[in-house]
Design a protein around this motif. Structure first.
Motif, PDB file in Angstrom:
ATOM      1  N   ALA A   7      -3.571   0.077   0.302  1.00  0.00           N
ATOM      2  CA  ALA A   7      -2.446   0.281  -0.616  1.00  0.00           C
ATOM      3  C   ALA A   7      -2.367  -0.872  -1.616  1.00  0.00           C
ATOM      4  O   ALA A   7      -1.294  -1.321  -1.978  1.00  0.00           O
ATOM      5  CB  ALA A   7      -1.141   0.391   0.181  1.00  0.00           C
ATOM      6  N   GLY A   8      -3.550  -1.334  -2.061  1.00  0.00           N
ATOM      7  CA  GLY A   8      -3.577  -2.501  -2.929  1.00  0.00           C
ATOM      8  C   GLY A   8      -3.832  -2.213  -4.389  1.00  0.00           C
ATOM      9  O   GLY A   8      -3.953  -3.129  -5.192  1.00  0.00           O
ATOM     10  N   GLY A   9      -3.937  -0.937  -4.780  1.00  0.00           N
ATOM     11  CA  GLY A   9      -4.243  -0.611  -6.173  1.00  0.00           C
ATOM     12  C   GLY A   9      -3.036  -0.776  -7.086  1.00  0.00           C
ATOM     13  O   GLY A   9      -1.888  -0.749  -6.641  1.00  0.00           O
ATOM     14  N   TYR A  10      -3.325  -0.921  -8.380  1.00  0.00           N
ATOM     15  CA  TYR A  10      -2.258  -1.102  -9.364  1.00  0.00           C
ATOM     16  C   TYR A  10      -1.968   0.166 -10.174  1.00  0.00           C
ATOM     17  O   TYR A  10      -1.022   0.193 -10.947  1.00  0.00           O
ATOM     18  CB  TYR A  10      -2.611  -2.261 -10.304  1.00  0.00           C
ATOM     19  N   ALA A  11      -2.789   1.200 -10.007  1.00  0.00           N
ATOM     20  CA  ALA A  11      -2.521   2.524 -10.579  1.00  0.00           C
ATOM     21  C   ALA A  11      -2.203   2.466 -12.057  1.00  0.00           C
ATOM     22  O   ALA A  11      -1.231   3.052 -12.531  1.00  0.00           O
ATOM     23  CB  ALA A  11      -1.377   3.208  -9.813  1.00  0.00           C
ATOM     24  N   TRP A  15       0.689   4.321 -15.307  1.00  0.00           N
ATOM     25  CA  TRP A  15       1.750   3.559 -15.994  1.00  0.00           C
ATOM     26  C   TRP A  15       2.366   4.420 -17.090  1.00  0.00           C
ATOM     27  O   TRP A  15       1.684   5.233 -17.695  1.00  0.00           O
ATOM     28  CB  TRP A  15       1.149   2.291 -16.611  1.00  0.00           C
ATOM     29  N   PRO A  16       3.668   4.280 -17.366  1.00  0.00           N
ATOM     30  CA  PRO A  16       4.606   3.288 -16.829  1.00  0.00           C
ATOM     31  C   PRO A  16       5.268   3.688 -15.503  1.00  0.00           C
ATOM     32  O   PRO A  16       6.040   2.922 -14.953  1.00  0.00           O
ATOM     33  CB  PRO A  16       5.661   3.202 -17.930  1.00  0.00           C
ATOM     34  N   ILE A  17       4.939   4.871 -14.986  1.00  0.00           N
ATOM     35  CA  ILE A  17       5.597   5.340 -13.759  1.00  0.00           C
ATOM     36  C   ILE A  17       5.326   4.394 -12.601  1.00  0.00           C
ATOM     37  O   ILE A  17       6.198   4.158 -11.752  1.00  0.00           O
ATOM     38  CB  ILE A  17       5.128   6.770 -13.411  1.00  0.00           C
ATOM     39  N   THR A  18       4.124   3.832 -12.545  1.00  0.00           N
ATOM     40  CA  THR A  18       3.759   2.966 -11.416  1.00  0.00           C
ATOM     41  C   THR A  18       3.682   1.491 -11.800  1.00  0.00           C
ATOM     42  O   THR A  18       3.127   0.684 -11.056  1.00  0.00           O
ATOM     43  CB  THR A  18       2.396   3.401 -10.843  1.00  0.00           C
ATOM     44  N   PRO A  22       4.675   1.034  -6.278  1.00  0.00           N
ATOM     45  CA  PRO A  22       3.357   1.462  -5.793  1.00  0.00           C
ATOM     46  C   PRO A  22       3.221   2.980  -5.904  1.00  0.00           C
ATOM     47  O   PRO A  22       4.172   3.717  -5.630  1.00  0.00           O
ATOM     48  CB  PRO A  22       3.360   1.023  -4.325  1.00  0.00           C
ATOM     49  N   LYS A  23       2.042   3.436  -6.297  1.00  0.00           N
ATOM     50  CA  LYS A  23       1.859   4.881  -6.438  1.00  0.00           C
ATOM     51  C   LYS A  23       1.982   5.588  -5.094  1.00  0.00           C
ATOM     52  O   LYS A  23       2.278   6.784  -5.047  1.00  0.00           O
ATOM     53  CB  LYS A  23       0.519   5.202  -7.081  1.00  0.00           C
ATOM     54  N   MET A  24       1.782   4.829  -3.992  1.00  0.00           N
ATOM     55  CA  MET A  24       1.912   5.434  -2.667  1.00  0.00           C
ATOM     56  C   MET A  24       3.344   5.878  -2.378  1.00  0.00           C
ATOM     57  O   MET A  24       3.584   6.640  -1.458  1.00  0.00           O
ATOM     58  CB  MET A  24       1.471   4.454  -1.577  1.00  0.00           C
ATOM     59  N   TRP A 224      -7.439  18.355  -1.005  1.00  0.00           N
ATOM     60  CA  TRP A 224      -7.522  16.896  -1.066  1.00  0.00           C
ATOM     61  C   TRP A 224      -7.169  16.456  -2.477  1.00  0.00           C
ATOM     62  O   TRP A 224      -7.695  16.993  -3.444  1.00  0.00           O
ATOM     63  CB  TRP A 224      -8.924  16.399  -0.709  1.00  0.00           C
ATOM     64  N   TYR A 225      -6.252  15.513  -2.556  1.00  0.00           N
ATOM     65  CA  TYR A 225      -5.862  14.966  -3.856  1.00  0.00           C
ATOM     66  C   TYR A 225      -5.930  13.442  -3.791  1.00  0.00           C
ATOM     67  O   TYR A 225      -5.316  12.817  -2.932  1.00  0.00           O
ATOM     68  CB  TYR A 225      -4.451  15.415  -4.242  1.00  0.00           C
ATOM     69  N   ASP A 226      -6.706  12.894  -4.704  1.00  0.00           N
ATOM     70  CA  ASP A 226      -6.788  11.456  -4.895  1.00  0.00           C
ATOM     71  C   ASP A 226      -5.784  11.123  -5.995  1.00  0.00           C
ATOM     72  O   ASP A 226      -6.048  11.337  -7.178  1.00  0.00           O
ATOM     73  CB  ASP A 226      -8.219  11.086  -5.303  1.00  0.00           C
ATOM     74  N   ILE A 227      -4.614  10.635  -5.602  1.00  0.00           N
ATOM     75  CA  ILE A 227      -3.507  10.530  -6.560  1.00  0.00           C
ATOM     76  C   ILE A 227      -3.656   9.244  -7.366  1.00  0.00           C
ATOM     77  O   ILE A 227      -3.114   8.201  -7.027  1.00  0.00           O
ATOM     78  CB  ILE A 227      -2.157  10.604  -5.820  1.00  0.00           C
ATOM     79  N   GLY A 228      -4.449   9.363  -8.444  1.00  0.00           N
ATOM     80  CA  GLY A 228      -4.682   8.217  -9.302  1.00  0.00           C
ATOM     81  C   GLY A 228      -4.377   8.470 -10.757  1.00  0.00           C
ATOM     82  O   GLY A 228      -4.399   7.549 -11.576  1.00  0.00           O
ATOM     83  N   THR A 229      -4.109   9.732 -11.086  1.00  0.00           N
ATOM     84  CA  THR A 229      -3.802  10.097 -12.467  1.00  0.00           C
ATOM     85  C   THR A 229      -2.555  10.982 -12.479  1.00  0.00           C
ATOM     86  O   THR A 229      -2.191  11.583 -11.458  1.00  0.00           O
ATOM     87  CB  THR A 229      -4.957  10.880 -13.110  1.00  0.00           C
ATOM     88  N   PRO A 230      -1.889  11.094 -13.631  1.00  0.00           N
ATOM     89  CA  PRO A 230      -0.738  12.011 -13.712  1.00  0.00           C
ATOM     90  C   PRO A 230      -1.111  13.442 -13.336  1.00  0.00           C
ATOM     91  O   PRO A 230      -0.347  14.129 -12.647  1.00  0.00           O
ATOM     92  CB  PRO A 230      -0.310  11.913 -15.178  1.00  0.00           C
ATOM     93  N   GLU A 231      -2.304  13.877 -13.767  1.00  0.00           N
ATOM     94  CA  GLU A 231      -2.709  15.250 -13.484  1.00  0.00           C
ATOM     95  C   GLU A 231      -2.881  15.480 -11.982  1.00  0.00           C
ATOM     96  O   GLU A 231      -2.432  16.495 -11.441  1.00  0.00           O
ATOM     97  CB  GLU A 231      -4.029  15.567 -14.206  1.00  0.00           C
ATOM     98  N   SER A 232      -3.532  14.529 -11.299  1.00  0.00           N
ATOM     99  CA  SER A 232      -3.756  14.713  -9.864  1.00  0.00           C
ATOM    100  C   SER A 232      -2.442  14.634  -9.094  1.00  0.00           C
ATOM    101  O   SER A 232      -2.256  15.343  -8.087  1.00  0.00           O
ATOM    102  CB  SER A 232      -4.758  13.686  -9.332  1.00  0.00           C
ATOM    103  N   TYR A 233      -1.521  13.782  -9.552  1.00  0.00           N
ATOM    104  CA  TYR A 233      -0.217  13.717  -8.884  1.00  0.00           C
ATOM    105  C   TYR A 233       0.533  15.030  -9.034  1.00  0.00           C
ATOM    106  O   TYR A 233       1.054  15.587  -8.054  1.00  0.00           O
ATOM    107  CB  TYR A 233       0.606  12.559  -9.429  1.00  0.00           C
ATOM    108  N   LEU A 234       0.588  15.560 -10.242  1.00  0.00           N
ATOM    109  CA  LEU A 234       1.292  16.827 -10.447  1.00  0.00           C
ATOM    110  C   LEU A 234       0.609  17.968  -9.699  1.00  0.00           C
ATOM    111  O   LEU A 234       1.285  18.872  -9.185  1.00  0.00           O
ATOM    112  CB  LEU A 234       1.384  17.142 -11.940  1.00  0.00           C
TER     113      LEU A 234
END
Length: 324
Positions: A7-11, A15-18, A22-24, A224-234
């Motif tokens: 859980a060490g990423g800065y995502a 931004w600016p949401i994260t 933390p994106k987690m 499976w979703y790698d939540i690193g972008t707005p699209e993948s989160y949505l």
């Protein structure tokens, strides 16, 4: 066994949401991305301790989050970094954590921003049956997508080749950030790093390791979703909501139209507004708007806007095309 939740990423792509969270901690329905993982690890009796590997910038947020939770296993293990340019790489940080926490057991490693449809318990059953390094593998269905991940080549369920982020992938089966290693395999980490190998993605270590000992893949279907972008989160939110919408009881809706896969949080006000495939955080106000595939952070005030694919940061006011 022990577990490490990465859980060490800065995502920065979120931004600016994260920028200040933390994106987690992004919500997936009534839970969060990382709490879904904690819940499974809490229930598996083989896991006796969970190390949450995060950075100095977000340490206070994780401390508060865990203090408010009912989870008993997680403890923080803090990297000595506060910015993207200071990161050790995942493998380097993992080696430091193993040394710092005196880990001498088998180890499950999973990314805290992974939304997966399989049960972690089933993955651990498979790992214990093989008694060998094990990764989770998923068919992303697109060679273009596969370029962003570690590509897995199998004979049966044994890994015979592994390519980290190939320019020209020859398949679409990729490794996701979920690994299990026997203690004896982890003992090779210092050798791997001393040889000058890549300290970043765990896939580089797996690629090096599978040439030295049998390594296996647990393949799964579903989601499976790698939540690193707005699209993948949505997309992850949409998978969870499955076409439905989640609207907090404290939200105020006046002549508002709520479409599919919408999450409206507490004390949001929507007037004369249409929302579809979007997440709106608490205390936001939207009047005379159209919001599609967008993420609107807390305490925002939007009027007379049509937004698609937008990220609006907290405490932002935009009315009639002007912002503050």
């Amino acid at each position: 066994m022990k577990a490490v939740v990465l859980a060490g990423g800065y995502a920065t792509r979120l931004w600016p949401i994260t920028k200040h969270r933390p994106k987690m901690f992004l919500p997936i329905g009534e839970s969060t991305v990382i709490d879904r993982i904690f819940t499974e690890l809490e229930a598996d009796e083989r896991i006796d301790e969970v190390f949450v590997s995060t950075n100095e910038r977000f340490a206070a947020e994780f401390e508060a989050h865990l203090a408010d939770s009912e989870f008993e296993k997680p403890t923080l293990s803090i990297e000595d970094t506060s910015g993207e340019d200071e990161k050790f790489g995942v493998v380097g940080a993992l080696a430091q954590l193993i040394d710092r926490e005196n880990v001498d057991d088998d180890l499950l490693i999973i990314a805290g921003d992974n939304l997966i449809s399989f049960d972690i318990t089933e993955f651990l059953d498979y790992f214990q049956d093989k008694d060998a390094p094990t990764l989770a593998a998923y068919d992303v269905g697109s060679r273009e997508k596969a370029k962003s991940y570690g590509l897995v080549d199998l004979e049966g369920d044994r890994v015979v080749d592994f390519q980290e982020k190939p320019d020209d992938p020859n398949s679409t089966l990729v490794s996701i950030a979920c690994y299990a290693f026997p203690q004896e395999s982890l003992d090779l980490l210092p050798t791997y790093l001393e040889e000058g190998n890549n300290p970043d993605e765990p896939g580089w270590f797996v690629q090096w390791l599978q040439n030295r000992e049998a390594t296996y893949a647990y393949t799964f279907e579903g989601a499976w979703y790698d939540i690193g972008t707005p699209e993948s989160y949505l997309d992850a939110v949409a998978w969870h909501l499955d076409g439905q919408s989640l609207v907090a009881d404290s939200a105020t809706l006046e002549n508002a139209t709520i479409g599919d896969n919408v999450h409206i949080m507490g004390d949001v006000t929507l007037e004369e507004t249409t929302v579809d495939h979007a997440v709106i955080f608490p205390d936001a106000t939207v009047r005379n708007g159209e919001i599609r595939r967008s993420i609107i952070d807390e305490n925002t005030h939007l009027e007379d806007l049509a937004l698609a694919g937008a990220l609006i940061g907290a405490h932002t006011t935009i009315t009639n095309g002007s912002s503050e």
